[in-house]
Scaffold this motif. Sequence first.
Motif, PDB file in Angstrom:
ATOM      1  N   ASP A 258     -42.347  15.599  30.380  1.00 53.00           N
ATOM      2  CA  ASP A 258     -40.814  15.950  31.984  1.00 53.00           C
ATOM      3  C   ASP A 258     -39.624  14.441  31.483  1.00 53.00           C
ATOM      4  O   ASP A 258     -40.075  13.192  31.415  1.00 53.00           O
ATOM      5  N   ALA A 259     -38.510  14.679  31.508  1.00 55.87           N
ATOM      6  CA  ALA A 259     -37.639  13.413  31.975  1.00 55.87           C
ATOM      7  C   ALA A 259     -38.215  12.606  33.521  1.00 55.87           C
ATOM      8  O   ALA A 259     -38.035  11.742  33.781  1.00 55.87           O
ATOM      9  N   LEU A 260     -38.584  13.711  34.559  1.00 56.49           N
ATOM     10  CA  LEU A 260     -39.210  13.133  35.297  1.00 56.49           C
ATOM     11  C   LEU A 260     -40.566  13.881  35.850  1.00 56.49           C
ATOM     12  O   LEU A 260     -40.582  15.330  35.778  1.00 56.49           O
ATOM     13  N   TRP A 261     -41.346  12.590  36.208  1.00 55.81           N
ATOM     14  CA  TRP A 261     -42.228  13.589  37.061  1.00 55.81           C
ATOM     15  C   TRP A 261     -42.885  12.692  38.482  1.00 55.81           C
ATOM     16  O   TRP A 261     -43.614  11.320  37.839  1.00 55.81           O
ATOM     17  N   LEU A 262     -42.513  13.340  39.587  1.00 59.04           N
ATOM     18  CA  LEU A 262     -43.022  12.634  40.728  1.00 59.04           C
ATOM     19  C   LEU A 262     -44.206  12.739  41.450  1.00 59.04           C
ATOM     20  O   LEU A 262     -44.452  14.238  41.757  1.00 59.04           O
ATOM     21  N   THR A 263     -44.894  12.612  41.654  1.00 59.83           N
ATOM     22  CA  THR A 263     -46.668  12.865  42.212  1.00 59.83           C
ATOM     23  C   THR A 263     -46.685  12.497  43.119  1.00 59.83           C
ATOM     24  O   THR A 263     -46.983  11.310  43.397  1.00 59.83           O
ATOM     25  N   HIS A 264     -46.878  12.784  44.027  1.00 62.98           N
ATOM     26  CA  HIS A 264     -47.686  12.560  45.545  1.00 62.98           C
ATOM     27  C   HIS A 264     -46.812  11.263  46.676  1.00 62.98           C
ATOM     28  O   HIS A 264     -47.090  10.916  46.425  1.00 62.98           O
ATOM     29  N   ILE A 265     -45.660  11.653  46.487  1.00 65.26           N
ATOM     30  CA  ILE A 265     -44.807  10.336  46.677  1.00 65.26           C
ATOM     31  C   ILE A 265     -44.285  10.662  47.916  1.00 65.26           C
ATOM     32  O   ILE A 265     -44.056  11.460  48.892  1.00 65.26           O
ATOM     33  N   HIS A 266     -44.334   9.274  49.273  1.00 62.52           N
ATOM     34  CA  HIS A 266     -44.609   9.041  49.994  1.00 62.52           C
ATOM     35  C   HIS A 266     -43.570   7.719  50.868  1.00 62.52           C
ATOM     36  O   HIS A 266     -43.547   6.953  50.156  1.00 62.52           O
ATOM     37  N   LYS A 267     -42.904   7.910  51.724  1.00 65.66           N
ATOM     38  CA  LYS A 267     -41.884   6.695  52.319  1.00 65.66           C
ATOM     39  C   LYS A 267     -42.161   6.813  53.700  1.00 65.66           C
ATOM     40  O   LYS A 267     -41.084   8.286  54.085  1.00 65.66           O
ATOM     41  N   SER A 268     -42.200   6.354  54.260  1.00 64.64           N
ATOM     42  CA  SER A 268     -42.126   6.500  55.803  1.00 64.64           C
ATOM     43  C   SER A 268     -41.293   4.746  56.040  1.00 64.64           C
ATOM     44  O   SER A 268     -40.965   3.723  55.637  1.00 64.64           O
ATOM     45  N   TYR A 269     -40.402   5.380  58.035  1.00 66.01           N
ATOM     46  CA  TYR A 269     -39.496   3.869  57.984  1.00 66.01           C
ATOM     47  C   TYR A 269     -40.119   3.805  59.608  1.00 66.01           C
ATOM     48  O   TYR A 269     -39.997   4.919  59.749  1.00 66.01           O
ATOM     49  N   GLY A 297     -34.987  14.836  53.938  1.00 67.61           N
ATOM     50  CA  GLY A 297     -35.578  13.535  52.582  1.00 67.61           C
ATOM     51  C   GLY A 297     -35.047  13.996  51.275  1.00 67.61           C
ATOM     52  O   GLY A 297     -35.144  13.130  50.141  1.00 67.61           O
ATOM     53  N   ARG A 298     -33.707  14.438  51.537  1.00 73.09           N
ATOM     54  CA  ARG A 298     -33.415  14.805  49.650  1.00 73.09           C
ATOM     55  C   ARG A 298     -32.519  13.544  49.451  1.00 73.09           C
ATOM     56  O   ARG A 298     -32.886  12.953  48.063  1.00 73.09           O
ATOM     57  N   SER A 299     -31.874  12.922  50.217  1.00 72.80           N
ATOM     58  CA  SER A 299     -30.847  11.536  49.822  1.00 72.80           C
ATOM     59  C   SER A 299     -32.158  10.574  49.990  1.00 72.80           C
ATOM     60  O   SER A 299     -32.377   9.703  48.808  1.00 72.80           O
ATOM     61  N   SER A 300     -33.524  10.634  50.330  1.00 72.15           N
ATOM     62  CA  SER A 300     -34.336   9.544  50.397  1.00 72.15           C
ATOM     63  C   SER A 300     -34.897   9.797  49.194  1.00 72.15           C
ATOM     64  O   SER A 300     -35.191   8.935  47.953  1.00 72.15           O
ATOM     65  N   LEU A 301     -34.899  11.336  48.551  1.00 71.51           N
ATOM     66  CA  LEU A 301     -35.855  11.868  47.313  1.00 71.51           C
ATOM     67  C   LEU A 301     -34.747  10.455  46.681  1.00 71.51           C
ATOM     68  O   LEU A 301     -35.673  10.272  45.769  1.00 71.51           O
ATOM     69  N   ILE A 302     -34.364  11.287  46.224  1.00 71.33           N
ATOM     70  CA  ILE A 302     -32.623  10.336  45.447  1.00 71.33           C
ATOM     71  C   ILE A 302     -32.725   9.306  45.032  1.00 71.33           C
ATOM     72  O   ILE A 302     -33.639   8.291  44.601  1.00 71.33           O
ATOM     73  N   ARG A 303     -33.151   8.312  45.802  1.00 69.15           N
ATOM     74  CA  ARG A 303     -33.192   7.063  46.204  1.00 69.15           C
ATOM     75  C   ARG A 303     -34.227   6.598  45.771  1.00 69.15           C
ATOM     76  O   ARG A 303     -34.254   5.297  45.087  1.00 69.15           O
ATOM     77  N   THR A 304     -35.760   7.137  46.182  1.00 64.43           N
ATOM     78  CA  THR A 304     -36.747   6.233  45.440  1.00 64.43           C
ATOM     79  C   THR A 304     -35.934   6.814  44.038  1.00 64.43           C
ATOM     80  O   THR A 304     -37.406   5.584  43.416  1.00 64.43           O
ATOM     81  N   ILE A 305     -35.662   7.800  43.396  1.00 63.43           N
ATOM     82  CA  ILE A 305     -35.994   7.921  42.207  1.00 63.43           C
ATOM     83  C   ILE A 305     -35.358   6.231  41.165  1.00 63.43           C
ATOM     84  O   ILE A 305     -35.527   5.462  40.401  1.00 63.43           O
ATOM     85  N   ASN A 306     -34.167   6.399  42.009  1.00 64.78           N
ATOM     86  CA  ASN A 306     -32.914   4.725  41.306  1.00 64.78           C
ATOM     87  C   ASN A 306     -33.838   3.393  41.681  1.00 64.78           C
ATOM     88  O   ASN A 306     -32.973   3.290  41.858  1.00 64.78           O
ATOM     89  N   GLY A 307     -34.752   3.891  42.575  1.00 64.60           N
ATOM     90  CA  GLY A 307     -34.908   2.281  42.954  1.00 64.60           C
ATOM     91  C   GLY A 307     -34.714   2.148  43.860  1.00 64.60           C
ATOM     92  O   GLY A 307     -34.494   0.597  43.710  1.00 64.60           O
ATOM     93  N   LEU A 308     -33.809   2.627  44.720  1.00 66.46           N
ATOM     94  CA  LEU A 308     -32.879   2.198  46.166  1.00 66.46           C
ATOM     95  C   LEU A 308     -33.975   2.385  47.268  1.00 66.46           C
ATOM     96  O   LEU A 308     -33.963   1.255  48.028  1.00 66.46           O
TER      97      LEU A 308
END
Length: 506
Positions: A258-269, A297-308
Motif C-alpha cells: 500500500d502507498a499508505l497504511w494507517l493503523t489505529h491512529i489516535h490524536k487528542s488535544y 478530523g479530516r484535516s487532522s488526519l491529513i496533518r498527521t500523515i504529513n508529519g505536521l
Amino acid sequence: MAFDWGYFLSLFSLPSLWKACATVIQLSVLAWLIALPLGFLLAAARQSALAWLRLPAAAYVFFFRSLPFLVLLLFVYNLPLLFPEGRAVFSTPFLAGLIALVLGQTAYMADVHSRALGEVGKVQQEAASAIGLKPLATLRLVLVPQVLQRVLPALSERYLAIIKLTSLVSLIALTEPLWIGQQLYGDNRKVLETLAAVGLYYVAMVGLFGWLLGRLEWRRQFVVYEAPLLDAEQLQTLRRGLPALHIRAAVKAAGSPDALWLTHIHKSYGSHAVLDGVDLRVRPGESIALLGPPGSGRSSLIRTINGLERIDQGEIVLFGESYIHAGDHIGSAQVDRGLRRIGMLFADIGLFPHLSVLDNLLLVPRRQRRDEDHQLRRQAYAMLDRFGLLAHAGRFPQQLDHAQQQQAALARALLLRPDILLCDDPTAQLEDPVAARKLLDTLRGLTEQRLSVVIVTEDADFALSCDRVVIMEKGKIRVDASAQTLRESSDPLVRKALGLEGVGID
C-alpha cells in the motif's frame, strides 16, 4: 546677552565635533547590528513551546524595556565595583555604552520581531516543513527574510532612536558631540550657542540616516511589488526546448505494498479526541476523497500523515516501510525520508511571499541539487507552463490572484515528484466558483494519471469522481466505499455528506 552667531557657525567647522559624530555613528551602527540578530533570537524564544525558553525570554524583554537607559548605562559603567577584573571593558566609555545599548535595544527589537513572526504565521512554517525544509533551513530561508521585510521600517526607527540615545553616554565621558559641547561651554559660558550647534549635529545625523533608510525601504517595496509580467515574445523564447514533464506516480501492481497504511491512529488535544482509532489504506495510484462535517478530523488526519501533527497512538506505514510511530520526532531521518515522497497542498496556499513564483518552485530542488541549476530552471518553467503560469514566473505571489497562487503551490508540490499528494480543502480560500472548479479539474487530471491523492473536500461531485470516498465523523471513519456504492446508498450520513438529503433514490 545676544546670541553669538559667529561662534555658533564656527562650531560647524570644529574637527573635534565632526570626530565626535563619527564616534556616534560607529557606536550606533554597532549597537544596532548586534541587537538585531539577538532580538530575533529572543523573539523566537518568546514564541517557543518550551517554557524554559519562553519564560526567561519574556522576563528579559519586560525587565529591560522597563529599565531607564540611564540607569542601565551607569550600572554597566560601574560594574568594576563588583567585578574588578572587568575594569578594562566596563570602565571604557565606548564599550560600556555599547553594552548598555545592546542590552536595552535587544529587548525593543525582540518586540518588533515578535509582531513580525506573528504576521508570518504558522502556515509559512508548515508549508516549509511540507516541502522538506528542516527547521534551521526554514529559519534562514523563510522566516528571517520575511521578518526582515516586515520589520525594516520599525528597525529604521530603532536605529534613529539609538543615535539619539548615544547623547546620554556623554555622562560617562564618551567623546560624542554633547560631551564636546559640555567642555566648550564650560570654558566660554556660551551654553545656548553650543547646545544649538550640538542639537543640529544630531538632527543632521538623524535626518541623513532617516533618508538613507527610507530610500532602502522604498527600493525594497519597488523590487517586491513591481515584478513584470512576461510578454508574448519572452514566453515564446522560454517555451523553446522546455522538457516534457511527467508526474512520477506509483502505479498499481500486483503484490505491491500500500502507498499508505494507517493503523489505529489516535490524536487528542487535551481531553478532546480529534482522531479516535482511524484505520485507512491507500493503494498506489488511488484517489481518496475525505468528506465529513467540520470537526470530524479530516484535516487532522491529513496533518498527521504529513508529519505536521504527532500521533498519540498507532503507526503510519509508507510503501511497506515504517514511517511514523506514536511519539516519533518529526525531524528524524526516518520521517524526513518519508516526507520526500509526500506532497502537500494547503487551504491557505503557503507560497513564500518574499520569493518569486519561480524561486518558490526551485527552493527545495536547488538545496537537494538534483540537477544542474539551468536544468532545474527548465523543469520549473515547464511545470509553470503546464499550469498556465509561465508568464508569471518572475512575479511574486501577492501579484497573483488566489486561484493562480493555488495553482503555483500545486506546481511547486508536483515539481518535487511526490508519490502521494495530500490536499487539505484546497478550494476553501477560492471565492470564485469557476476558479475552484478549475483547480478541482486539475486535481482530477492528476488522479487520472494515477498519482495517489488524498483530498479533504466539500465538493461532493469531485468526491464521487475519486476511486473511494471516506466519510468521517467525530474522529472516526464511518464510511469507506467506492463512489458507485455511495450513489446507491440510503444511509442518512452518506446522503448528508453528498448533499442528497431529501432526494429520492430511483
